[in-house]
Scaffold this motif. Structure first.
Motif, PDB file in Angstrom:
ATOM      1  N   CYS A  20       0.765  -1.245   0.000  1.00  0.00           N
ATOM      2  CA  CYS A  20       0.000   0.000   0.000  1.00  0.00           C
ATOM      3  C   CYS A  20       0.797   1.296   0.000  1.00  0.00           C
ATOM      4  O   CYS A  20       0.239   2.338   0.306  1.00  0.00           O
ATOM      5  CB  CYS A  20      -0.911   0.023   1.214  1.00  0.00           C
ATOM      6  SG  CYS A  20      -2.323  -1.004   0.970  1.00  0.00           S
ATOM      7  N   LYS A  21       2.058   1.265  -0.294  1.00  0.00           N
ATOM      8  CA  LYS A  21       2.906   2.451  -0.291  1.00  0.00           C
ATOM      9  C   LYS A  21       3.149   3.002   1.097  1.00  0.00           C
ATOM     10  O   LYS A  21       3.801   4.001   1.265  1.00  0.00           O
ATOM     11  CB  LYS A  21       2.353   3.563  -1.195  1.00  0.00           C
ATOM     12  CG  LYS A  21       2.273   3.191  -2.652  1.00  0.00           C
ATOM     13  CD  LYS A  21       1.780   4.357  -3.464  1.00  0.00           C
ATOM     14  CE  LYS A  21       1.627   3.985  -4.909  1.00  0.00           C
ATOM     15  NZ  LYS A  21       1.125   5.077  -5.703  1.00  0.00           N
ATOM     16  N   LYS A  22       2.543   2.401   2.096  1.00  0.00           N
ATOM     17  CA  LYS A  22       2.771   2.807   3.479  1.00  0.00           C
ATOM     18  C   LYS A  22       3.208   1.560   4.213  1.00  0.00           C
ATOM     19  O   LYS A  22       2.511   0.559   4.200  1.00  0.00           O
ATOM     20  CB  LYS A  22       1.492   3.358   4.122  1.00  0.00           C
ATOM     21  CG  LYS A  22       1.120   4.707   3.619  1.00  0.00           C
ATOM     22  CD  LYS A  22       0.028   5.272   4.471  1.00  0.00           C
ATOM     23  CE  LYS A  22      -0.278   6.683   4.042  1.00  0.00           C
ATOM     24  NZ  LYS A  22      -1.147   7.365   4.940  1.00  0.00           N
ATOM     25  N   GLU A  23       4.360   1.636   4.860  1.00  0.00           N
ATOM     26  CA  GLU A  23       4.850   0.457   5.568  1.00  0.00           C
ATOM     27  C   GLU A  23       4.070   0.263   6.849  1.00  0.00           C
ATOM     28  O   GLU A  23       3.718   1.211   7.532  1.00  0.00           O
ATOM     29  CB  GLU A  23       6.327   0.632   5.920  1.00  0.00           C
ATOM     30  CG  GLU A  23       7.221   0.570   4.718  1.00  0.00           C
ATOM     31  CD  GLU A  23       8.676   0.591   5.116  1.00  0.00           C
ATOM     32  OE1 GLU A  23       9.014   0.031   6.169  1.00  0.00           O
ATOM     33  OE2 GLU A  23       9.452   1.171   4.373  1.00  0.00           O
ATOM     34  N   LYS A  82     -13.123  11.437  -2.420  1.00  0.00           N
ATOM     35  CA  LYS A  82     -12.018  12.221  -2.964  1.00  0.00           C
ATOM     36  C   LYS A  82     -10.693  11.672  -2.466  1.00  0.00           C
ATOM     37  O   LYS A  82     -10.567  11.264  -1.311  1.00  0.00           O
ATOM     38  CB  LYS A  82     -12.142  13.682  -2.549  1.00  0.00           C
ATOM     39  CG  LYS A  82     -13.271  14.400  -3.250  1.00  0.00           C
ATOM     40  CD  LYS A  82     -13.266  15.881  -2.921  1.00  0.00           C
ATOM     41  CE  LYS A  82     -14.403  16.551  -3.674  1.00  0.00           C
ATOM     42  NZ  LYS A  82     -14.457  17.982  -3.437  1.00  0.00           N
ATOM     43  N   LYS A  83      -9.696  11.698  -3.360  1.00  0.00           N
ATOM     44  CA  LYS A  83      -8.346  11.256  -2.986  1.00  0.00           C
ATOM     45  C   LYS A  83      -7.878  12.070  -1.785  1.00  0.00           C
ATOM     46  O   LYS A  83      -8.017  13.285  -1.756  1.00  0.00           O
ATOM     47  CB  LYS A  83      -7.387  11.437  -4.156  1.00  0.00           C
ATOM     48  CG  LYS A  83      -5.995  10.942  -3.867  1.00  0.00           C
ATOM     49  CD  LYS A  83      -5.128  10.962  -5.101  1.00  0.00           C
ATOM     50  CE  LYS A  83      -3.751  10.414  -4.735  1.00  0.00           C
ATOM     51  NZ  LYS A  83      -3.180   9.655  -5.812  1.00  0.00           N
ATOM     52  N   GLY A  84      -7.357  11.385  -0.791  1.00  0.00           N
ATOM     53  CA  GLY A  84      -6.901  12.039   0.429  1.00  0.00           C
ATOM     54  C   GLY A  84      -7.916  11.977   1.561  1.00  0.00           C
ATOM     55  O   GLY A  84      -7.574  12.230   2.714  1.00  0.00           O
ATOM     56  N   ASP A  85      -9.177  11.640   1.246  1.00  0.00           N
ATOM     57  CA  ASP A  85     -10.190  11.517   2.293  1.00  0.00           C
ATOM     58  C   ASP A  85      -9.844  10.349   3.215  1.00  0.00           C
ATOM     59  O   ASP A  85      -9.343   9.315   2.774  1.00  0.00           O
ATOM     60  CB  ASP A  85     -11.586  11.266   1.701  1.00  0.00           C
ATOM     61  CG  ASP A  85     -12.234  12.532   1.169  1.00  0.00           C
ATOM     62  OD1 ASP A  85     -11.636  13.619   1.311  1.00  0.00           O
ATOM     63  OD2 ASP A  85     -13.343  12.424   0.605  1.00  0.00           O
ATOM     64  N   LYS A  86     -10.134  10.536   4.493  1.00  0.00           N
ATOM     65  CA  LYS A  86     -10.007   9.463   5.469  1.00  0.00           C
ATOM     66  C   LYS A  86     -11.419   9.111   5.906  1.00  0.00           C
ATOM     67  O   LYS A  86     -12.119   9.950   6.462  1.00  0.00           O
ATOM     68  CB  LYS A  86      -9.141   9.905   6.642  1.00  0.00           C
ATOM     69  CG  LYS A  86      -7.712  10.155   6.205  1.00  0.00           C
ATOM     70  CD  LYS A  86      -6.829  10.641   7.315  1.00  0.00           C
ATOM     71  CE  LYS A  86      -5.435  10.863   6.756  1.00  0.00           C
ATOM     72  NZ  LYS A  86      -4.534  11.483   7.691  1.00  0.00           N
ATOM     73  N   SER A 136      -7.299   7.199   1.899  1.00  0.00           N
ATOM     74  CA  SER A 136      -7.288   7.062   0.441  1.00  0.00           C
ATOM     75  C   SER A 136      -6.155   7.820  -0.239  1.00  0.00           C
ATOM     76  O   SER A 136      -6.097   7.865  -1.466  1.00  0.00           O
ATOM     77  CB  SER A 136      -8.635   7.538  -0.118  1.00  0.00           C
ATOM     78  OG  SER A 136      -8.777   8.939   0.096  1.00  0.00           O
ATOM     79  N   SER A 137      -5.251   8.410   0.512  1.00  0.00           N
ATOM     80  CA  SER A 137      -4.207   9.278  -0.042  1.00  0.00           C
ATOM     81  C   SER A 137      -3.363   8.629  -1.134  1.00  0.00           C
ATOM     82  O   SER A 137      -2.927   9.306  -2.055  1.00  0.00           O
ATOM     83  CB  SER A 137      -3.264   9.750   1.067  1.00  0.00           C
ATOM     84  OG  SER A 137      -3.974  10.457   2.039  1.00  0.00           O
ATOM     85  N   ILE A 166     -11.909   6.073  -5.789  1.00  0.00           N
ATOM     86  CA  ILE A 166     -11.154   7.266  -5.405  1.00  0.00           C
ATOM     87  C   ILE A 166     -11.123   8.246  -6.586  1.00  0.00           C
ATOM     88  O   ILE A 166     -10.629   7.929  -7.661  1.00  0.00           O
ATOM     89  CB  ILE A 166      -9.702   6.903  -5.007  1.00  0.00           C
ATOM     90  CG1 ILE A 166      -9.659   5.670  -4.108  1.00  0.00           C
ATOM     91  CG2 ILE A 166      -8.997   8.109  -4.394  1.00  0.00           C
ATOM     92  CD1 ILE A 166     -10.348   5.796  -2.794  1.00  0.00           C
ATOM     93  N   GLN A 167     -11.659   9.426  -6.345  1.00  0.00           N
ATOM     94  CA  GLN A 167     -11.719  10.482  -7.365  1.00  0.00           C
ATOM     95  C   GLN A 167     -10.597  11.495  -7.124  1.00  0.00           C
ATOM     96  O   GLN A 167     -10.287  11.787  -5.982  1.00  0.00           O
ATOM     97  CB  GLN A 167     -13.076  11.212  -7.275  1.00  0.00           C
ATOM     98  CG  GLN A 167     -14.284  10.312  -7.398  1.00  0.00           C
ATOM     99  CD  GLN A 167     -14.427   9.726  -8.778  1.00  0.00           C
ATOM    100  OE1 GLN A 167     -14.361  10.438  -9.773  1.00  0.00           O
ATOM    101  NE2 GLN A 167     -14.608   8.414  -8.863  1.00  0.00           N
ATOM    102  N   PRO A 168     -10.013  12.068  -8.194  1.00  0.00           N
ATOM    103  CA  PRO A 168      -8.935  13.062  -8.023  1.00  0.00           C
ATOM    104  C   PRO A 168      -9.414  14.321  -7.319  1.00  0.00           C
ATOM    105  O   PRO A 168     -10.555  14.650  -7.290  1.00  0.00           O
ATOM    106  CB  PRO A 168      -8.480  13.374  -9.431  1.00  0.00           C
ATOM    107  CG  PRO A 168      -9.364  12.656 -10.355  1.00  0.00           C
ATOM    108  CD  PRO A 168     -10.300  11.799  -9.575  1.00  0.00           C
TER     109      PRO A 168
END
Length: 168
Positions: A20-23, A82-86, A136-137, A166-168
Motif C-alpha cells: 500500500c505504499k505505506k509500511e 475524494k483522494k486524500g479523504d479518510k 485514500s491518499s 477514489i476520485q482526483p
C-alpha cells in the motif's frame, strides 16, 4: 555474496512498492530481521526471510471456548470519495452463540487501513463493533481492501471487505 544481498534488497523494495505504499509494523519487522540475518551471513537468505514473514503472519490464537457470530454486513461500499479523504465504516457484530465472543485481533491487509474493535468479551445476544478506518491518499480509481477478524469462532478468520472509487 554481493549479488545475493542485492537480490534480497531489491526483493524487499519491490514488496514495499507492491503493498500500500505505506509500511506497516510487520514489514518493518521482516526487513530488520532479514537485515540482521544477512549481516550474520551464517544462513542462506531465503531461509532467513521465511521465518520472519511466517511469524508476522501468525495471529494471536484465542484459547476461549468456541461460539458463533452474525455480522450486520461483511462488505461495504464507500462509493465515490475524494483522494486524500479518510473514511471509516462500523461493522456490527452480534454474538449468536452460548459463550462470550472474544475478538483477539483484527488484521488489515494493508497499511492504509486501521482497525478498532470491541476489546471486552461480547456476551451471548449482545453486540460489538469493528471499525475500519481507510486513508485514500495513496490510491486512484476503484479499490477493494479487507481485514481479517480473529475470534473464538469455528471459521476464523472472518474477512471484512470494503470498496471505494477514489476520485482526483
Amino acid at each position: 555474496m554481493k549479488k545475493t544481498l542485492s537480490i534480497i534488497a531489491l526483493s524487499i523494495i519491490g514488496f514495499g512498492l507492491v503493498s500500500c505504499k505505506k509500511e506497516n509494523k510487520e514489514a518493518q519487522t521482516a526487513e530488520s530481521v532479514a537485515t540482521d540475518s544477512t549481516a550474520a551471513a551464517t544462513t542462506p537468505a531465503d531461509s532467513a526471510v521465511a521465518p520472519a514473514t511466517t511469524e508476522a503472519a501468525t495471529p494471536a490464537q484465542s484459547n476461549q471456548p468456541s461460539t458463533s457470530l452474525a455480522l450486520s454486513e461483511s462488505n461495504f461500499d464507500f462509493g465515490n470519495i475524494k483522494k486524500g479523504d479518510k473514511v471509516e465504516h462500523v461493522y456490527e457484530v452480534t454474538n449468536t452463540g452460548k459463550n462470550p465472543l472474544v475478538i483477539s485481533e483484527v488484521k488489515p491487509g494493508c497499511g492504509c487501513t486501521a482497525p478498532d474493535f470491541t476489546k471486552e468479551p461480547i456476551l451471548p445476544g449482545k453486540k460489538g463493533k469493528i471499525t475500519l478506518h481507510f486513508d485514500s491518499s495513496s490510491f486512484d480509481g476503484n479499490v477493494q481492501k479487507y481485514a481479517d477478524v480473529y475470534a473464538n469462532v469455528e471459521k476464523s478468520p472472518i474477512k471484512l471487505t470494503f470498496t471505494a472509487n477514489i476520485q482526483p
